[in-house]
Design an enzyme around this catalytic site. Structure first.
Site, PDB file in Angstrom:
ATOM      1  N   SER A  19       0.817  -1.226   0.000  1.00 59.94           N
ATOM      2  CA  SER A  19       0.000   0.000   0.000  1.00 59.94           C
ATOM      3  C   SER A  19       0.843   1.265   0.000  1.00 59.94           C
ATOM      4  CB  SER A  19      -0.871   0.058   1.263  1.00 59.94           C
ATOM      5  OG  SER A  19      -1.567  -1.136   1.439  1.00 59.94           O
ATOM      6  N   HIS A  50      -3.832  -0.381  -4.614  1.00 54.79           N
ATOM      7  CA  HIS A  50      -3.270  -1.718  -4.837  1.00 54.79           C
ATOM      8  C   HIS A  50      -3.289  -2.124  -6.320  1.00 54.79           C
ATOM      9  CE1 HIS A  50      -3.242  -2.940  -0.517  1.00 54.79           C
ATOM     10  NE2 HIS A  50      -4.302  -2.181  -0.438  1.00 54.79           N
ATOM     11  N   HIS A  72      -5.559  -9.718  -1.267  1.00 54.48           N
ATOM     12  CA  HIS A  72      -5.534 -10.089   0.145  1.00 54.48           C
ATOM     13  C   HIS A  72      -6.590 -11.142   0.441  1.00 54.48           C
ATOM     14  CE1 HIS A  72      -3.853  -6.014  -0.111  1.00 54.48           C
ATOM     15  NE2 HIS A  72      -3.147  -6.302   0.971  1.00 54.48           N
ATOM     16  N   TYR A  74      -8.602 -11.005   2.803  1.00 53.55           N
ATOM     17  CA  TYR A  74      -9.846 -10.338   3.228  1.00 53.55           C
ATOM     18  C   TYR A  74     -10.740  -9.937   2.058  1.00 53.55           C
ATOM     19  CZ  TYR A  74      -7.286  -5.908   2.410  1.00 53.55           C
ATOM     20  OH  TYR A  74      -6.558  -4.895   1.866  1.00 53.55           O
ATOM     21  N   GLU A  75     -10.210 -10.022   0.845  1.00 58.28           N
ATOM     22  CA  GLU A  75     -11.049  -9.771  -0.330  1.00 58.28           C
ATOM     23  C   GLU A  75     -11.852 -11.018  -0.698  1.00 58.28           C
ATOM     24  OE1 GLU A  75      -8.989  -7.424  -3.528  1.00 58.28           O
ATOM     25  OE2 GLU A  75      -7.286  -7.609  -2.161  1.00 58.28           O
ATOM     26  N   ALA A 102       2.404  -2.209   4.541  1.00 56.97           N
ATOM     27  CA  ALA A 102       2.078  -1.174   5.522  1.00 56.97           C
ATOM     28  C   ALA A 102       1.596  -1.910   6.762  1.00 56.97           C
ATOM     29  CB  ALA A 102       0.984  -0.276   4.981  1.00 56.97           C
ATOM     30  N   MET A 194      -1.953  -7.138   7.252  1.00 54.00           N
ATOM     31  CA  MET A 194      -2.901  -8.080   6.650  1.00 54.00           C
ATOM     32  C   MET A 194      -2.349  -8.739   5.392  1.00 54.00           C
ATOM     33  SD  MET A 194      -6.236  -5.628   6.957  1.00 54.00           S
ATOM     34  CE  MET A 194      -6.474  -4.590   8.408  1.00 54.00           C
ATOM     35  N   SER A 195      -1.039  -8.843   5.302  1.00 55.28           N
ATOM     36  CA  SER A 195      -0.459  -9.425   4.080  1.00 55.28           C
ATOM     37  C   SER A 195       0.837 -10.159   4.436  1.00 55.28           C
ATOM     38  CB  SER A 195      -0.169  -8.316   3.059  1.00 55.28           C
ATOM     39  OG  SER A 195       0.856  -7.471   3.533  1.00 55.28           O
ATOM     40  N   ASN A 218       1.121   3.607  11.302  1.00 60.88           N
ATOM     41  CA  ASN A 218       0.259   4.094  12.411  1.00 60.88           C
ATOM     42  C   ASN A 218       0.552   3.294  13.672  1.00 60.88           C
ATOM     43  OD1 ASN A 218      -1.305   2.049  10.518  1.00 60.88           O
ATOM     44  ND2 ASN A 218      -2.012   1.692  12.618  1.00 60.88           N
ATOM     45  N   HIS A 230      -7.846   4.180   6.609  1.00 61.07           N
ATOM     46  CA  HIS A 230      -7.067   3.641   5.485  1.00 61.07           C
ATOM     47  C   HIS A 230      -6.287   4.757   4.778  1.00 61.07           C
ATOM     48  CE1 HIS A 230      -5.957   1.011   2.201  1.00 61.07           C
ATOM     49  NE2 HIS A 230      -6.627   1.726   1.310  1.00 61.07           N
TER      50      HIS A 230
HETATM   51  N1  HPA Z   1      -3.389  -3.147  11.536  1.00 65.07           N
HETATM   52  C1  HPA Z   1      -3.460  -4.029  10.514  1.00 65.07           C
HETATM   53  N2  HPA Z   1      -3.045  -3.744   9.299  1.00 65.07           N
HETATM   54  C2  HPA Z   1      -2.529  -2.534   9.071  1.00 65.07           C
HETATM   55  C3  HPA Z   1      -2.434  -1.558  10.075  1.00 65.07           C
HETATM   56  C4  HPA Z   1      -2.890  -1.903  11.377  1.00 65.07           C
HETATM   57  O1  HPA Z   1      -2.837  -1.096  12.338  1.00 65.07           O
HETATM   58  N3  HPA Z   1      -1.868  -0.464   9.514  1.00 65.07           N
HETATM   59  C5  HPA Z   1      -1.636  -0.764   8.215  1.00 65.07           C
HETATM   60  N4  HPA Z   1      -2.028  -2.018   7.936  1.00 65.07           N
END
Ligand code: HPA
Length: 256
Positions: A19, A50, A72, A74-75, A102, A194-195, A218, A230
């Site tokens: 990302s 993406h 991903h 989650y898709e 990320a 998540m990857s 973050n 996001h």
């Molecule tokens: N959690 C999960 N996936 C992420 C985060 C997070 O805080 N930041 C960027 N991808």
């Protein structure tokens, strides 16, 4: 060189750009761009930030291919689908793979905006791309110690602060609750995303040497008051991307 068919270039390195990190391709002398859409068996993402394409080219004299965008779990994709780009790059001849993502930081010493090199991972997705066979692959060194030493040395030379830690890959797509982040921290996670974890497993099973880098976009949930967006993840990724680009552009051509 642009227009030279990707079928004639045998890349040594593959990169997966997460990302907001797709801008890395500016470092590559591009010879060809192949959209995932044109390749049978390559699923395409619908998530903003993406875009799906392979960018072939030279990085400091070394042939590389960058996968810009990934799908991903989650898709609603399977573990096999989210690792198809890794197998495709391996079939093109890569021996080494750099995974980027990320992630939220769950280590109070690792500030957002910085980078963490992955020393190890927790696969918390509940699945694996090796499902279906007696694939008892060794995972005691998913992220190559030799590559880690090389990247850490290069980061020092460039005065780049590079943390090293454990990445927890979870299913998503929702971000974690504060309680989940406390649990992950207890489990030894320094960053959560998540990857990456399934791609790393697929790559190791194919015998590739793997390196991984998390852009800490973050604080993971619960570290600070406020909520997660996001757009914040994408923006921080874009701001920090240049730092990793400089590191990879220097480090990759120096590996022989
Ligand atoms: N959690 C999960 N996936 C992420 C985060 C997070 O805080 N930041 C960027 N991808």
């Amino acid at each position: 060189m642009r227009g030279m068919s990707w079928e004639t270039l045998r890349p040594q390195w593959g990169l997966v750009l997460g990302s907001g990190l797709g801008g890395f391709v500016e470092r590559i002398t591009v010879t060809d761009v192949v959209p995932y859409a044109g390749i049978a068996g390559l699923p395409q993402s619908r998530v903003e930030g993406h875009a799906g394409e392979f960018v072939f080219g030279m990085l400091g004299g070394v042939p590389v291919v960058a996968a810009r965008g990934r799908v991903h779990l989650y898709e609603g994709r399977t573990a096999a689908e989210v690792t198809a780009h890794v197998r495709w790059m391996a079939e093109r001849g890569i021996r080494r793979l750099v995974l980027t993502n990320a992630a939220g930081t769950s280590n109070p010493d690792f500030e957002p905006g910085g980078w963490m090199m992955l020393s190890d991972q927790l696969n918390l997705t509940g699945t694996t791309p090796l499902l279906g066979g007696p694939n008892f692959h060794d995972m005691s060194e998913v992220y190559s110690k030799a590559l880690r030493t090389h990247f850490a040395t290069t980061a020092k030379e460039l005065d780049i602060r590079l943390h090293e830690g454990v990445y927890a890959g979870q299913l998503g797509p929702q971000y974690e609750t504060p309680a989940e982040v406390r649990m992950l921290r207890t489990l030894g996670a320094d960053a959560v995303g998540m990857s990456t974890v399934l791609e790393a497993i697929a790559a190791r099973a194919l015998g590739l040497e793997v390196a991984g880098f998390s852009c800490l976009t973050n604080w993971a949930a619960g570290f600070h008051p406020g909520s997660l967006a996001h757009s914040e993840v994408i923006e921080t990724g874009q701001r920090a991307a240049g730092t990793l680009a400089a590191l990879l552009a220097r480090a990759i051509p120096a590996v022989r």
